[in-house]
Design a protein around this motif. Structure first.
Motif, PDB file in Angstrom:
ATOM      1  N   GLU A  57      -1.031   4.649   2.171  1.00 32.37           N
ATOM      2  CA  GLU A  57      -1.104   6.285   2.081  1.00 32.37           C
ATOM      3  C   GLU A  57      -2.347   6.992   2.865  1.00 32.37           C
ATOM      4  O   GLU A  57      -3.275   6.087   2.954  1.00 32.37           O
ATOM      5  N   GLU A  58      -1.751   7.789   3.750  1.00 37.56           N
ATOM      6  CA  GLU A  58      -2.562   8.595   4.517  1.00 37.56           C
ATOM      7  C   GLU A  58      -2.309  10.136   4.684  1.00 37.56           C
ATOM      8  O   GLU A  58      -1.158  10.364   4.754  1.00 37.56           O
ATOM      9  N   GLU A  59      -3.240  10.869   4.268  1.00 34.03           N
ATOM     10  CA  GLU A  59      -3.303  12.447   4.017  1.00 34.03           C
ATOM     11  C   GLU A  59      -2.783  13.028   5.242  1.00 34.03           C
ATOM     12  O   GLU A  59      -1.992  13.985   5.203  1.00 34.03           O
ATOM     13  N   SER A  60      -2.979  12.452   6.370  1.00 33.78           N
ATOM     14  CA  SER A  60      -2.746  13.081   7.798  1.00 33.78           C
ATOM     15  C   SER A  60      -1.581  12.762   8.242  1.00 33.78           C
ATOM     16  O   SER A  60      -1.036  13.361   9.182  1.00 33.78           O
ATOM     17  N   ASP A  61      -0.848  11.687   7.462  1.00 34.44           N
ATOM     18  CA  ASP A  61       0.447  11.492   8.020  1.00 34.44           C
ATOM     19  C   ASP A  61       1.561  12.650   7.553  1.00 34.44           C
ATOM     20  O   ASP A  61       1.287  13.163   6.497  1.00 34.44           O
ATOM     21  N   PRO A  62       2.674  12.641   7.968  1.00 38.37           N
ATOM     22  CA  PRO A  62       3.823  13.523   7.591  1.00 38.37           C
ATOM     23  C   PRO A  62       4.435  12.972   6.245  1.00 38.37           C
ATOM     24  O   PRO A  62       4.161  11.784   5.910  1.00 38.37           O
ATOM     25  N   VAL A  63       5.061  13.828   5.491  1.00 42.24           N
ATOM     26  CA  VAL A  63       5.873  13.384   4.341  1.00 42.24           C
ATOM     27  C   VAL A  63       6.943  12.563   4.554  1.00 42.24           C
ATOM     28  O   VAL A  63       7.727  13.191   5.432  1.00 42.24           O
ATOM     29  N   ASN A  64       7.109  11.527   4.050  1.00 42.55           N
ATOM     30  CA  ASN A  64       8.406  10.482   4.188  1.00 42.55           C
ATOM     31  C   ASN A  64       9.277  10.997   3.379  1.00 42.55           C
ATOM     32  O   ASN A  64       9.330  11.961   2.503  1.00 42.55           O
ATOM     33  N   ALA A  65      10.351  10.352   3.311  1.00 46.71           N
ATOM     34  CA  ALA A  65      11.657  10.591   2.758  1.00 46.71           C
ATOM     35  C   ALA A  65      11.391  10.435   1.202  1.00 46.71           C
ATOM     36  O   ALA A  65      12.380  10.858   0.428  1.00 46.71           O
ATOM     37  N   ASP A  66      10.442   9.623   0.984  1.00 47.13           N
ATOM     38  CA  ASP A  66      10.099   9.496  -0.527  1.00 47.13           C
ATOM     39  C   ASP A  66       9.152  10.391  -1.268  1.00 47.13           C
ATOM     40  O   ASP A  66       8.679  10.362  -2.326  1.00 47.13           O
ATOM     41  N   VAL A  68       5.981  11.144   0.093  1.00 44.28           N
ATOM     42  CA  VAL A  68       4.669  10.660   0.033  1.00 44.28           C
ATOM     43  C   VAL A  68       4.116  10.639   1.486  1.00 44.28           C
ATOM     44  O   VAL A  68       4.970  10.200   2.383  1.00 44.28           O
ATOM     45  N   ARG A  69       3.050  11.010   1.664  1.00 41.82           N
ATOM     46  CA  ARG A  69       2.307  11.005   2.834  1.00 41.82           C
ATOM     47  C   ARG A  69       1.770   9.470   3.321  1.00 41.82           C
ATOM     48  O   ARG A  69       1.149   8.974   2.350  1.00 41.82           O
ATOM     49  N   GLY A  70       1.991   8.895   4.134  1.00 41.47           N
ATOM     50  CA  GLY A  70       1.650   7.567   4.619  1.00 41.47           C
ATOM     51  C   GLY A  70       2.518   6.971   5.777  1.00 41.47           C
ATOM     52  O   GLY A  70       3.511   7.647   6.218  1.00 41.47           O
ATOM     53  N   HIS A  71       2.281   5.712   5.848  1.00 38.98           N
ATOM     54  CA  HIS A  71       3.016   4.871   6.894  1.00 38.98           C
ATOM     55  C   HIS A  71       3.117   3.252   6.573  1.00 38.98           C
ATOM     56  O   HIS A  71       2.441   2.970   5.789  1.00 38.98           O
ATOM     57  N   LEU A  72       4.022   2.596   7.376  1.00 33.70           N
ATOM     58  CA  LEU A  72       4.072   1.339   7.152  1.00 33.70           C
ATOM     59  C   LEU A  72       3.076   0.567   8.068  1.00 33.70           C
ATOM     60  O   LEU A  72       3.150   1.094   9.304  1.00 33.70           O
TER      61      LEU A  72
END
Length: 624
Positions: A57-66, A68-72
């Motif tokens: 989870e990362e607040e600076s990332d865009p919102v994904n299709a689920d 939630v903000r974050g990345h893999l």
């Protein structure tokens, strides 16, 4: 002889034609597959392909299709190894079946294509980047069910008012799952299988990471799977991934057949289809649960805010009810006490030291209970008794035990309660007082006619208690049908065993009254609040059909159970057989129910529907 020769020639010609079609289609599929997996577009390929990932989870990332903000992030290579069945057998079956499906369904494909174009001009097919085996991206095909103006890579559940985007034809093909048919081509190409975890969107990072915990990304995605027959699009992400993992763990021919038949059943029954998709169920359920808990019930104390429910005033808001439950280790008694304690916590969320209900339980074994001071209580809830079947009724001594406990003890407790100033006495009777009736439905005109010592002893206790009632001593008699809930012994437990063992069950078509334990507890709470007396017949707001009950139980455990028609005559015959077979068959497959208006109350106590109650039992079981 000539006729045989004629048909033989046509079979040979047809086989040759099908063989040529298969070869040509296979060549075309092989060429097209390179495009569908972005072979010529390396920038579109998945950098996480073949790797094990976690979600950060990362607040600076865009919102994904689920949502939630974050990345893999990759944490290593996948160690999963496929079995011979998945590598060879399953693929061969997929290839063979998908080829013939494409051939024989081609008229339907053509008809749907024309309908889609006429309804909303544009492409017939909708393609979308999805996550395939080993996280390889591929293009999934569907019949287009939404308007051309719909955002492309946004799941339906993330859209505002998704209904506005669905075409008229789209509503029809979605309702019947026809929009998924073009994925038969994806199966033939080799990007999908008929059975497997549903392919997620390329940007559903939370789902991808959750599935990695169970190697669900390491197998071929499917047109349908275990998660789909267990709730389809309604399941939470973590639950869906866990069920997908269960499929991977048990993958094999029998599991695939279970999923196949379950899919047919789910589609025909239109179960679990919602405009939404992954992970949108929890919030809705929580809201429904909150409203359900307070619907028709006495309200929170003045000045108390409860989980978003507006501040409301309870009747006699300073009143504290002191309740004595007579009968230790009773399932009903323990569950009612638990329910009232939970209710205390809800209405005094911010003042845990306060209580609306103070409950105490005593045992009636021996003579010690007679020394107990009843004068400090408002209500006695009498549940002590010998349950039906607990002891046999073969001898006079055994029969006398029922009357000594269910009748005489109940009267003695009630006399003591009245003499010591108790204002309300609630007695747990039983539907068994109607054991000898011939009609299936029980109405206000139905006269009790018990056929067992259990039923007779309860009925005689009712008569004795009614004689004690006066203006200061109220008697409430409950005649509930079969009670079920988590931890309850009896017929419900047997139904769970049947649901676990049997993938098929006869379609029964009977009607029986039942009541979920928390519905019963709420009814008792309302009786206490209203200080009401009389004879009451609480039951769920819907009758149960034995077959449908088995199916609902199976569904709550993520099992598959298909109801088979055509057994009603056999089941009726079995009920007429002498001995144990006839008794069990009559109990399981006959109808016996209270007329619904007979069970209505001025306030709603049916806070759980039949299906919701079964789901809740499973939720409680999982929590341990």
């Amino acid at each position: 002889m000539r006729r045989m020769t004629f048909w033989k020639k046509w079979i040979i010609r047809l086989s040759a034609l099908m063989g040529i079609a298969f070869v040509l289609l296979s060549i075309h599929a092989k060429i097209k597959k390179k495009d569908t997996v972005y072979t010529h577009l390396p920038e579109e390929k998945n950098p996480m392909e073949g790797k094990t990932v976690v979600f950060i989870e990362e607040e600076s990332d865009p919102v994904n299709a689920d949502g939630v903000r974050g990345h893999l992030e990759a944490i290593g290579e996948s160690s999963f190894r496929e079995s011979f069945y998945t590598r060879r057998v399953k693929r061969a079956v997929d290839l063979f079946v998908s080829f013939f499906a494409l051939i024989f369904l081609s008229p339907l494909f053509l008809a749907l294509s024309l309908a889609i174009v006429i309804d909303d001009p544009g492409p017939v097919f909708f393609t979308q980047k999805r996550v395939g085996k080993n996280k390889q991206y591929f293009q999934l095909h569907k019949f287009r069910s939404m308007k051309m103006s719909t955002p492309h890579d946004t799941p339906t559940h993330m859209l505002k008012n998704p209904e506005q985007y669905i075409t008229r034809v789209g509503k029809f093909i979605r309702a019947h799952s026809l929009d998924e048919l073009p994925q038969i081509w994806d199966i033939f190409v080799g990007n999908m299988s008929f059975i497997g975890p549903r392919p997620g969107l390329w940007n559903q990072d939370c789902l991808i990471a959750e599935r990695d915990k169970y190697h669900a990304n390491d197998v071929m995605p499917g047109l349908s799977g275990l998660a789909q027959i267990s709730g389809r699009d309604e399941l939470e992400i973590s639950e869906k991934a866990k069920i997908d993992g269960e499929y991977v763990e048990k993958i094999g021919f029998l599991m695939d057949m279970r999923c196949l038949f379950g899919t047919v059943f789910a589609v025909l029954g239109k179960q679990g289809v919602v405009e939404g998709g992954t992970g949108n169920k929890k919030g809705k359920q929580e809201k429904q649960q909150t409203l359900r808990e307070y619907k028709g019930t006495a309200l929170p104390l003045e000045g108390t805010q409860v989980s978003g429910i507006p501040e409301l005033i309870m009747k006699e808001n300073n009143k504290v009810f002191k309740i004595l439950i007579t009968g230790a280790h009773s399932y009903v008694g323990e569950q009612v006490e638990k329910y009232l304690e939970e209710y205390n916590k809800k209405i005094f969320e911010f003042s845990p030291e306060k209580k609306r209900y103070i409950i105490e339980t005593i045992s009636l074994y021996g003579e010690e209970w007679k020394k107990k001071d009843f004068s400090c209580y408002d209500v006695v809830f009498h549940v002590a008794g010998i349950a039906h079947g607990r002891i046999k009724e073969n001898t006079e001594e055994e029969i006398n035990q029922y009357f000594a406990v269910n009748r005489d003890l109940a009267k003695n407790v009630a006399v003591k309660a009245k003499n010591e100033g108790i204002s309300q006495f609630i007695f747990m009777s039983t539907m068994a007082v109607y054991g000898g009736i011939k009609d299936a439905v029980i109405t206000k005109e139905t006269i009790p006619s018990p056929i067992s010592a259990y039923g007779e002893s309860k009925l005689q206790a009712e008569w004795l208690l009614e004689e004690l009632e006066d203006e200061k001593f109220t008697v409430a008699i409950l005649r509930p049908p079969m009670i079920y809930g988590h931890g309850c012994k009896g017929n419900y437990t047997k139904m769970v065993k049947l649901a676990r063992l049997l993938p098929v069950f006869p379609e029964v078509g009977n009607s029986r009254s039942m009541i979920y334990i928390e519905n019963l507890a709420e009814f008792i709470r309302l009786l206490i609040e209203n200080r009401e007396g009389g004879v009451f017949f609480p039951q769920n707001d819907e009758y149960i059909d034995t077959g449908k009950m088995i199916r609902l139980i199976a569904k709550s455990h993520h099992w598959t159970c298909i109801l088979l028609p055509g057994f009603k005559t056999i089941l009726k015959f079995m009920q007429k057989l002498p001995g144990k077979v006839g008794r069990i068959s009559k109990k399981a497959f006959s109808s016996l129910y209270y007329q619904q208006e007979y069970s209505d109350y001025r306030e709603n106590y049916r806070i759980f529907s039949l299906e919701d109650s079964i789901k809740r039992i499973e939720e409680i079981r999982k929590k341990g």
